[in-house]
Design a protein around this motif. Structure first.
Motif, PDB file in Angstrom:
ATOM      1  N   VAL A 568      25.268  18.052  12.300  1.00  0.00           N
ATOM      2  CA  VAL A 568      24.495  17.149  13.151  1.00  0.00           C
ATOM      3  C   VAL A 568      24.980  15.710  13.025  1.00  0.00           C
ATOM      4  O   VAL A 568      25.052  14.979  14.013  1.00  0.00           O
ATOM      5  N   TYR A 569      25.329  15.295  11.811  1.00  0.00           N
ATOM      6  CA  TYR A 569      25.747  13.906  11.607  1.00  0.00           C
ATOM      7  C   TYR A 569      27.067  13.615  12.330  1.00  0.00           C
ATOM      8  O   TYR A 569      27.245  12.548  12.927  1.00  0.00           O
ATOM      9  N   ALA A 571      28.169  15.294  14.968  1.00  0.00           N
ATOM     10  CA  ALA A 571      27.892  15.356  16.406  1.00  0.00           C
ATOM     11  C   ALA A 571      27.223  14.072  16.889  1.00  0.00           C
ATOM     12  O   ALA A 571      27.529  13.566  17.982  1.00  0.00           O
ATOM     13  N   ARG A 572      26.304  13.513  16.093  1.00  0.00           N
ATOM     14  CA  ARG A 572      25.654  12.255  16.483  1.00  0.00           C
ATOM     15  C   ARG A 572      26.664  11.113  16.558  1.00  0.00           C
ATOM     16  O   ARG A 572      26.644  10.298  17.484  1.00  0.00           O
ATOM     17  N   LEU A 595      23.516  19.328  24.732  1.00  0.00           N
ATOM     18  CA  LEU A 595      22.823  18.903  23.518  1.00  0.00           C
ATOM     19  C   LEU A 595      21.432  18.348  23.791  1.00  0.00           C
ATOM     20  O   LEU A 595      20.692  18.051  22.852  1.00  0.00           O
ATOM     21  N   HIS A 598      18.959  20.423  22.001  1.00  0.00           N
ATOM     22  CA  HIS A 598      19.209  20.707  20.585  1.00  0.00           C
ATOM     23  C   HIS A 598      17.918  20.546  19.779  1.00  0.00           C
ATOM     24  O   HIS A 598      17.051  19.731  20.105  1.00  0.00           O
ATOM     25  N   GLU A 600      17.501  19.251  16.866  1.00  0.00           N
ATOM     26  CA  GLU A 600      17.444  17.989  16.140  1.00  0.00           C
ATOM     27  C   GLU A 600      17.139  16.848  17.104  1.00  0.00           C
ATOM     28  O   GLU A 600      17.921  16.538  18.005  1.00  0.00           O
ATOM     29  N   TRP A 602      17.007  13.521  16.837  1.00  0.00           N
ATOM     30  CA  TRP A 602      17.897  12.354  16.893  1.00  0.00           C
ATOM     31  C   TRP A 602      19.182  12.672  17.636  1.00  0.00           C
ATOM     32  O   TRP A 602      19.737  11.816  18.337  1.00  0.00           O
ATOM     33  N   LEU A 603      19.672  13.897  17.513  1.00  0.00           N
ATOM     34  CA  LEU A 603      20.874  14.285  18.257  1.00  0.00           C
ATOM     35  C   LEU A 603      20.566  14.366  19.751  1.00  0.00           C
ATOM     36  O   LEU A 603      21.390  13.971  20.590  1.00  0.00           O
ATOM     37  N   ASP A 606      20.643  10.750  20.952  1.00  0.00           N
ATOM     38  CA  ASP A 606      22.003  10.214  21.047  1.00  0.00           C
ATOM     39  C   ASP A 606      22.761  10.831  22.214  1.00  0.00           C
ATOM     40  O   ASP A 606      23.517  10.149  22.918  1.00  0.00           O
TER      41      ASP A 606
END
Length: 704
Positions: A568-569, A571-572, A595, A598, A600, A602-603, A606
């Motif tokens: 995830v990090y 991808a963000r 996405l 998704h 998550e 936060w993702l 973003d």
């Protein structure tokens, strides 16, 4: 006493730190004639058997023995044991709490319920203690009864009866506090309690008792407060200032008088925590005033104007202790509620010149956390910084140094008068970690520090402590975009091992990105790093390469692969980088669109922002952003930044409705009950500015 204690299978139970076979010794320690042993035993009870409010099987097994201790007149400090029992039995799980309990928490919830039942069943023992000669028992028993006994009407009658005959002022205040607690737990009693408290506040009682009654009214029946509550409270505070000083009282900040015989230091954590509070109370005429005012402020809640008026009056008090309390409470008000605080902040700034170090320190600490809201105190901060170079950097035992509060507050205002202090901090062998962010707030005003930043970075040893030493320097160079420092930054990037210095390498890559074309010497290194696809480092390197060369074709494949990773990090980071490429990354819209669903949050945010930036179409992105806004308050600044860049929201749109609702809310979006973050006020003020811009358009004239 303790009959049957050895028959309990303590070893089969556990507390916070393992087997509970030490509990019998703790219980016996509570009855020891040695004060140090009693303190250690009480510390063990709170630290292990009732750790952070938890109730274990061994906690339940202790309850009968704790009641034995309370009932035995030969046991010293029984008031402490009453408080322990009140804490063990006083946890109420409401219906909402019970609905949220999962299977793993069910045992703990059952223990809470059994503890409440067991302690409530024995709560009758507290009735005679209300008239005990021991002041500690008379102080702790009222709240115990109000919290635990199942006959609230009988408890209220006894509270009123005892108030009429009780001579000790602190105990009288405890009786009033217990009445407020009773009204909160048993709402049918709220009316009778409010009537009684209103009479106590209005009649010719001592000022402390009247203030206590007003505080509890605010807590349990705020609508019953008199309309002139602020002038009434300020008048009571003036009366309290005229009370004779207690024996041994001293001015705020003065050194305590030396005792005739040295006292032993507290042996347990609980005693160590109590000692500073006891020392501070010893210097006050009415040490309980601060607690009453805090209760009053909690009850006044969103009545910001009245709370501000009250604190403003306190800050003008001739009593330095009342000003200390006002500074501390101002932090709670400003941190939780939006309002007009210019006059209040200006008065806080005036405390910086106080000869009382406790007052000046409290003021600088508060201003440190206000960022732009500290502007009315700017001149006072500058004067404080100029007058005390010794406080420019603060040393911490066993930790890294930091900038002093006044320096940090002045820098966060972007005030160039902080520059000499930052320059001096940069000249130290160990540069404070917050120098870099301070330079960032100063912006171009800190340009004279560029040479020192570059020189210090070139000297940093690239070992295990390299990040602590180089991090502040890289942050400062990034903020100032000091492109001529590219060789020094490149040395850090090359000399830091990837598997041990991820944070440091990331900071170096971001510095190079901020330099843009001036970092051309780093291109070969960046091209090598982007080949490690699917990692955060490759995405950061791609961003830097794009900033240096402007070749979208060279970085798009790296970012596309980063977007597709399960990390995830990564991808963000890739989504953010694609968004900054804008229309040049239009081909990645399908991947970003995927996405939006998704798991998550936060993702999703973003990706939605990046999708708008690469496509120029907001229709798919805005609903995702607004849904996230409602789901997680901490994402609101990120969303508002995007909405502001999209242009003025259409009147009547969902976005306009959400933005307007935020602007008309008095509560700060990130306010937490019982906690706070160092940047919370700054973040909330930033959110408000972005909401205005998103509603009105970027006129360049945003209100602060």
């Amino acid at each position: 006493m303790f009959a049957g204690i050895e028959e309990v299978d303590w070893a089969s139970m556990e507390h916070a730190y393992g087997p509970a076979d030490d509990v019998p010794a703790l219980l016996r320690g509570l009855a020891s004639p040695d004060p140090a042993e009693r303190e250690g035993a009480l510390d063990g009870m709170y630290g292990a058997v009732h750790h952070q409010g938890d109730v274990y099987a061994c906690t339940l097994a202790c309850i009968p023995f704790l009641f034995e201790l309370v009932a035995d007149p030969a046991v010293p400090d029984r008031g402490d044991i009453v408080e322990l029992l009140t804490s063990i039995g006083g946890i109420d799980l409401g219906e909402d709490d019970e609905e949220e309990i999962d299977e793993d928490e069910a045992e703990g919830a059952a223990n809470y319920a059994m503890a409440a039942a067991a302690v409530s069943a024995g709560a009758g023992v507290f009735f005679p203690l209300m008239a005990d000669p021991d002041q500690g028992l008379r102080l702790s028993s009222p709240l115990a009864l109000a919290t635990l006994h199942d006959d609230p009407a009988r408890v209220l009658a006894l509270l009123r009866e005892r108030l009429a005959v009780e001579a000790d002022e602190e105990v009288r205040l405890a009786l009033v506090e217990a009445a407020g607690r009773l009204a909160l737990r048993h709402r049918p009693l709220a009316g009778p309690v409010a009537d009684w408290l209103s009479r106590l506040a209005a009649e010719a009682n001592p000022p402390g008792l009247r203030l206590a009654a007003l505080a509890q009214l605010a807590r349990c029946a705020p609508r019953s407060l008199p309309g002139d509550v602020v002038p009434l409270v300020t008048g009571l505070l003036r009366q309290l200032r005229t009370l004779p000083d207690p024996a041994g009282a001293r001015p705020c900040g003065a050194e305590p008088a030396k005792p005739a015989a040295p006292e032993a230091a507290p042996v347990a954590l609980l005693g160590q925590l109590r000692a500073p509070a006891a020392e501070e109370s010893a210097g006050r005429t009415a040490p309980w005033t601060a607690d009453l005012l805090r209760t009053l402020h909690i009850g006044l809640d969103d009545r910001v104007a009245e709370r501000t008026e009250l604190l403003t009056d306190q800050l003008r008090s001739p009593d330095p202790w009342q000003r200390v309390d006002a500074v501390r409470m101002s932090g709670g008000l400003i941190g939780d509620w939006r309002g007009s605080y210019a006059e209040l902040v200006g008065l806080v700034g005036e405390q910086l010149a106080s000869p009382d170090p406790k007052l000046a320190e409290a003021a600088s600490h508060l201003l440190e956390g206000l960022f732009g809201l500290a502007a009315p105190a700017a001149d006072a901060l500058a004067a404080r910084v100029a007058a005390d170079p010794g406080a420019w950097v603060r040393e911490w035992a066993g930790g890294r140094p930091t900038l002093g509060s006044a320096v940090k507050a002045l820098a966060r205002l972007g005030d160039a008068r902080a520059l000499p202090a930052l320059a001096a901090a940069l000249d130290r062998p160990d540069v404070p970690y917050d120098v870099g962010p301070g330079i960032g707030f100063l912006g171009e005003a800190a340009r004279p520090l560029a040479g020192a930043l570059r020189s210090r970075l070139g000297e940093v040893a690239l070992d295990e402590q390299a990040y602590d030493r180089a991090g502040p320097l890289l942050t400062g160079l990034t903020a100032l975009r000091v492109g001529e420092a590219a060789p020094e930054v490149l040395r850090v990037l090359r000399g830091t091992e990837a598997f041990r210095g991820e944070w440091l390498r990331t900071a170096a890559l971001r510095a190079l990105a901020s330099f843009g074309p001036a970092a051309g010497c780093a291109v070969p290194e960046l091209r090598a790093l982007v080949r490690h696809t699917g990692t955060t480092e490759s995405v950061e390197a791609a961003e830097a390469l794009w900033a240096v060369e402007g070749d979208a074709g060279a970085v798009l494949p790296v970012l596309v692969e980063g977007l597709a990773t399960r990390n995830v990090y990564v991808a963000r980071a890739a989504a953010g980088a694609l968004g900054r490429l804008g229309g040049r990354a239009a081909a990645t819209a399908p991947g970003l669109r995927a996405l939006l669903r998704h798991e998550e949050l936060w993702l999703r945010v973003d990706a939605a922002i990046a999708l708008w930036e690469v496509s120029g179409r907001a229709g798919e992105s805005v609903p995702v952003l607004l849904a996230a806004w409602e789901q997680n308050r901490h994402v609101r600044v990120r969303v508002a930044e995007c909405l502001a860049r999209m242009g003025p929201a259409d009147a009547g749109s969902d976005a306009a409705h959400v933005l307007f609702a935020e602007l008309t809310s008095v509560r700060r979006h990130n306010a937490m009950d019982g906690g706070y973050g160092s940047h919370d006020t700054y973040t909330d003020e930033k959110l408000l500015a972005l909401c205005r811009r998103a509603l009105l358009g970027n006129t360049g004239k945003e209100p602060t």
